[in-house]
Design a protein around this motif. Structure first.
Motif, mmCIF file in Angstrom:
data_model
loop_
_atom_site.group_PDB
_atom_site.id
_atom_site.type_symbol
_atom_site.label_atom_id
_atom_site.label_comp_id
_atom_site.label_asym_id
_atom_site.label_seq_id
_atom_site.Cartn_x
_atom_site.Cartn_y
_atom_site.Cartn_z
ATOM 1 N N VAL A 128 0.841 -1.197 0.000
ATOM 2 C CA VAL A 128 0.000 0.000 0.000
ATOM 3 C C VAL A 128 0.880 1.251 0.000
ATOM 4 C CG1 VAL A 128 -1.727 1.332 1.270
ATOM 5 C CG2 VAL A 128 -1.945 -1.153 1.109
ATOM 6 N N ALA A 129 1.931 1.245 0.834
ATOM 7 C CA ALA A 129 2.835 2.395 0.891
ATOM 8 C C ALA A 129 3.495 2.661 -0.453
ATOM 9 C CB ALA A 129 3.903 2.168 1.960
ATOM 10 N N LEU A 130 3.718 1.615 -1.236
ATOM 11 C CA LEU A 130 4.325 1.763 -2.560
ATOM 12 C C LEU A 130 3.486 2.653 -3.476
ATOM 13 C CD1 LEU A 130 6.877 0.443 -3.953
ATOM 14 C CD2 LEU A 130 5.293 -1.197 -4.958
ATOM 15 N N ASN A 131 2.187 2.787 -3.164
ATOM 16 C CA ASN A 131 1.264 3.553 -4.002
ATOM 17 C C ASN A 131 1.090 5.000 -3.565
ATOM 18 O OD1 ASN A 131 -0.425 1.713 -6.039
ATOM 19 N ND2 ASN A 131 0.117 0.486 -4.258
ATOM 20 N N LEU A 132 1.811 5.444 -2.543
ATOM 21 C CA LEU A 132 1.545 6.766 -1.988
ATOM 22 C C LEU A 132 2.212 7.920 -2.743
ATOM 23 C CD1 LEU A 132 1.581 6.135 1.865
ATOM 24 C CD2 LEU A 132 -0.320 6.106 0.264
ATOM 25 N N ARG A 133 2.997 7.639 -3.791
ATOM 26 C CA ARG A 133 3.615 8.727 -4.542
ATOM 27 C C ARG A 133 3.572 8.599 -6.072
ATOM 28 N NH1 ARG A 133 2.781 10.466 -0.428
ATOM 29 N NH2 ARG A 133 4.106 11.601 1.028
ATOM 30 N N PRO A 134 3.441 7.396 -6.679
ATOM 31 C CA PRO A 134 3.493 7.329 -8.145
ATOM 32 C C PRO A 134 2.495 8.231 -8.863
ATOM 33 C CG PRO A 134 3.785 5.142 -7.248
ATOM 34 C CD PRO A 134 3.461 6.038 -6.084
ATOM 35 N N ALA A 135 1.291 8.408 -8.315
ATOM 36 C CA ALA A 135 0.315 9.287 -8.965
ATOM 37 C C ALA A 135 0.823 10.725 -9.033
ATOM 38 C CB ALA A 135 -1.015 9.244 -8.214
ATOM 39 N N LEU A 195 10.741 1.207 7.162
ATOM 40 C CA LEU A 195 10.383 0.317 6.062
ATOM 41 C C LEU A 195 9.241 0.901 5.231
ATOM 42 C CD1 LEU A 195 10.540 -3.150 7.876
ATOM 43 C CD2 LEU A 195 12.149 -2.260 6.180
ATOM 44 N N TYR A 196 8.257 1.457 5.921
ATOM 45 C CA TYR A 196 7.119 2.099 5.256
ATOM 46 C C TYR A 196 7.602 3.246 4.370
ATOM 47 C CZ TYR A 196 3.167 5.485 5.439
ATOM 48 O OH TYR A 196 2.205 6.410 5.160
ATOM 49 N N THR A 197 8.509 4.063 4.900
ATOM 50 C CA THR A 197 9.033 5.190 4.131
ATOM 51 C C THR A 197 9.880 4.702 2.957
ATOM 52 O OG1 THR A 197 9.106 6.459 6.186
ATOM 53 C CG2 THR A 197 10.251 7.386 4.296
ATOM 54 N N MET A 198 10.651 3.640 3.165
ATOM 55 C CA MET A 198 11.434 3.069 2.067
ATOM 56 C C MET A 198 10.536 2.619 0.921
ATOM 57 S SD MET A 198 14.433 0.784 3.861
ATOM 58 C CE MET A 198 14.928 0.128 2.273
ATOM 59 N N SER A 199 9.428 1.939 1.259
ATOM 60 C CA SER A 199 8.506 1.484 0.221
ATOM 61 C C SER A 199 7.888 2.664 -0.506
ATOM 62 C CB SER A 199 7.411 0.607 0.852
ATOM 63 O OG SER A 199 6.574 0.050 -0.133
ATOM 64 N N LEU A 200 7.519 3.691 0.235
ATOM 65 C CA LEU A 200 6.965 4.903 -0.357
ATOM 66 C C LEU A 200 7.967 5.549 -1.317
ATOM 67 C CD1 LEU A 200 4.965 7.593 1.557
ATOM 68 C CD2 LEU A 200 6.928 8.277 0.190
ATOM 69 N N CYS A 201 9.218 5.648 -0.866
ATOM 70 C CA CYS A 201 10.257 6.258 -1.710
ATOM 71 C C CYS A 201 10.529 5.422 -2.947
ATOM 72 C CB CYS A 201 11.548 6.428 -0.904
ATOM 73 S SG CYS A 201 11.439 7.630 0.436
ATOM 74 N N LEU A 202 10.474 4.099 -2.801
ATOM 75 C CA LEU A 202 10.700 3.226 -3.951
ATOM 76 C C LEU A 202 9.632 3.451 -5.014
ATOM 77 C CD1 LEU A 202 12.297 0.953 -5.280
ATOM 78 C CD2 LEU A 202 10.866 -0.687 -4.028
ATOM 79 N N GLY A 203 8.368 3.536 -4.586
ATOM 80 C CA GLY A 203 7.290 3.795 -5.534
ATOM 81 C C GLY A 203 7.459 5.144 -6.219
ATOM 82 N N ALA A 204 7.833 6.155 -5.431
ATOM 83 C CA ALA A 204 8.047 7.484 -5.995
ATOM 84 C C ALA A 204 9.177 7.474 -7.008
ATOM 85 C CB ALA A 204 8.344 8.480 -4.877
ATOM 86 N N SER A 205 10.262 6.788 -6.673
ATOM 87 C CA SER A 205 11.424 6.738 -7.547
ATOM 88 C C SER A 205 11.117 5.997 -8.842
ATOM 89 C CB SER A 205 12.587 6.059 -6.812
ATOM 90 O OG SER A 205 13.721 5.969 -7.637
ATOM 91 N N LEU A 206 10.415 4.889 -8.745
ATOM 92 C CA LEU A 206 10.054 4.127 -9.943
ATOM 93 C C LEU A 206 9.253 4.984 -10.918
ATOM 94 C CD1 LEU A 206 9.049 0.662 -8.426
ATOM 95 C CD2 LEU A 206 10.981 1.113 -9.950
ATOM 96 N N ALA A 207 8.261 5.684 -10.379
ATOM 97 C CA ALA A 207 7.404 6.498 -11.247
ATOM 98 C C ALA A 207 8.176 7.667 -11.847
ATOM 99 C CB ALA A 207 6.198 7.000 -10.463
ATOM 100 N N ALA A 208 9.041 8.293 -11.050
ATOM 101 C CA ALA A 208 9.810 9.428 -11.553
ATOM 102 C C ALA A 208 10.784 9.011 -12.645
ATOM 103 C CB ALA A 208 10.563 10.089 -10.400
#
Length: 396
Positions: free
Chosen positions: A24-31, A142-155
């Protein structure tokens, strides 16, 4: 004191809960971060000037803040697990529809996506506090890492996806896949991990405590810098001479290196008597990195985006850590999260909007250095209050 239920819960079920939270955290930034690499092309296709592009980058952040207070209410009505699933489905629908609904649909879908992300961001810290009470700092990292990973992938991947598809619309729509995967995993953990009904004593009025407002101010001010970077860094670097793919990759690298300080900063902060020193160091690092991206020679930009990422990984993870460390229980953590992210993200929205307006007025990026400097200094002042070793007092 540890929760006997979580302590006795089988390891397999706890791992399933952890996997669900991280997906779920992985989805908090790609949009959000998927827009900036193709922002110039969106502006060209839809006829949006810098101010209009600024609104597009600001709108989801405003909606993050406006929707955040709704999350505790939804959780009390249907339970936190069902609330997360409902919001995930809404996020997937928003990301599917926004590229293909014209200019109005793009803005509406982006607003809906921002609102869904805001609600998820409020719901998850309360679940972390409830399900992992003895490992809050590790789980926050860990939650923040997952969030950052999602953000980085999308960027980093949105512009290459645009080149593959030949258009920005399918490149944006691709990121709904992450929401679908997270929803499937969340349903699996809901069925596998049986949890007793949550007995709520009603809303907690944390807004009466000055400490809650200091935490809110730090959350909002550091988020203002974060969303300025998410929304404008590729455009800034592109105007300074970088190719579009390289500029998107620079944002991706900056977000990716946040993984390091996302773990390290909360681990150090949780072991200290208070968190004021850590908050000050990570914010100063952020300001140094931003200054380098704006003013240093473009040949050394990779060094500066790494410095920026290390600073911002620490500021965001520490903001989330404060929500748990300053709350005496899970319910107060949820209410504090709703306040800090609700009011804070509305504050944060002013950053990227102001950048767009300043750029349109002056015609260059140099003038925004004063703005980000003032925001950073205000964040340090808020952190000196929020970092003290105290608990928020909630009134029922």
């Amino acid at each position: 004191m540890s929760d006997p239920r979580t302590a006795s819960e089988p390891a397999g079920r706890r791992l399933l809960t952890l996997a669900g939270l991280l997906l779920v955290a992985l989805n908090l930034r790609p949009a959000l971060t998927s827009v900036s690499p193709v922002l110039t092309r969106i502006g060209h296709d839809l006829g949006l000037a810098s101010a209009g592009q600024g609104v597009l980058t600001t709108l989801p952040v405003v909606c993050l803040g406006l929707a955040a207070p709704l999350a505790p209410r939804l959780a009390r009505r249907v339970g936190p697990e069902r609330a997360v699933l409902i919001v995930l489905i809404g996020l997937a629908l928003a990301m599917l529809g926004r590229p293909y609904s014209g200019e109005a649909g793009l803005f509406a879908g982006t607003a809906l996506a921002g609102g869904c992300i805001g609600m998820l961001g409020v719901l998850l810290p309360g679940l972390v506090k409830r399900d992992f009470p003895d490992n809050v700092s590790v789980m926050t990292g860990l939650y923040t890492m997952s969030l950052c990973l999602g953000a980085s992938l999308a960027a980093g991947a949105t512009e290459p996806l645009r080149l593959v598809f030949g258009a920005w619309r399918p490149a944006l729509a691709c990121w709904l896949v992450l929401a679908v995967v997270a929803a499937i995993a969340w349903i699996a953990q809901m069925h596998a991990v049986r949890k007793p009904p949550v007995r709520s004593s009603g809303p907690r009025r944390v807004h009466r405590d000055p400490l809650a407002w200091q935490i809110t101010a730090f959350m909002g001010l550091q988020s203002s810098l974060a969303y300025t970077v998410f929304g404008w860094l590729p455009t800034i670097l592109g105007d300074r001479g970088m190719a579009a793919v390289s500029a998107g990759l620079a944002l991706s690298v900056s977000i990716l290196v946040q993984l390091a300080t996302a773990i390290i900063a909360p681990a150090i902060g949780a072991r200290m008597r208070d968190q004021r020193a850590v908050l000050t160091v990570v914010m100063l690092t952020t300001l140094i990195g931003l200054g380098g991206c704006l003013y240093a020679p473009i040949g050394g930009i990779w060094f500066w985006v790494i410095v920026l990422g290390l600073g911002q990984g620490g500021t965001f993870s520490m903001a989330l850590t404060l929500l748990a460390l300053r709350a005496p229980d899970a319910e107060t953590a949820a209410e504090l999260s709703g306040m800090a992210q609700g009011v804070g993200y509305v504050m944060a929205a002013l950053g990227p909007l102001a950048v767009g307006l300043i750029h349109q007025f002056f015609g260059n990026w140099s003038a925004i250095g004063g703005l980000v400097g003032l925001i950073g200094l205000a964040a340090i002042a808020a952190g000196l209050g929020a970092g003290r070793d105290r608990l928020v007092t909630a009134h029922e």
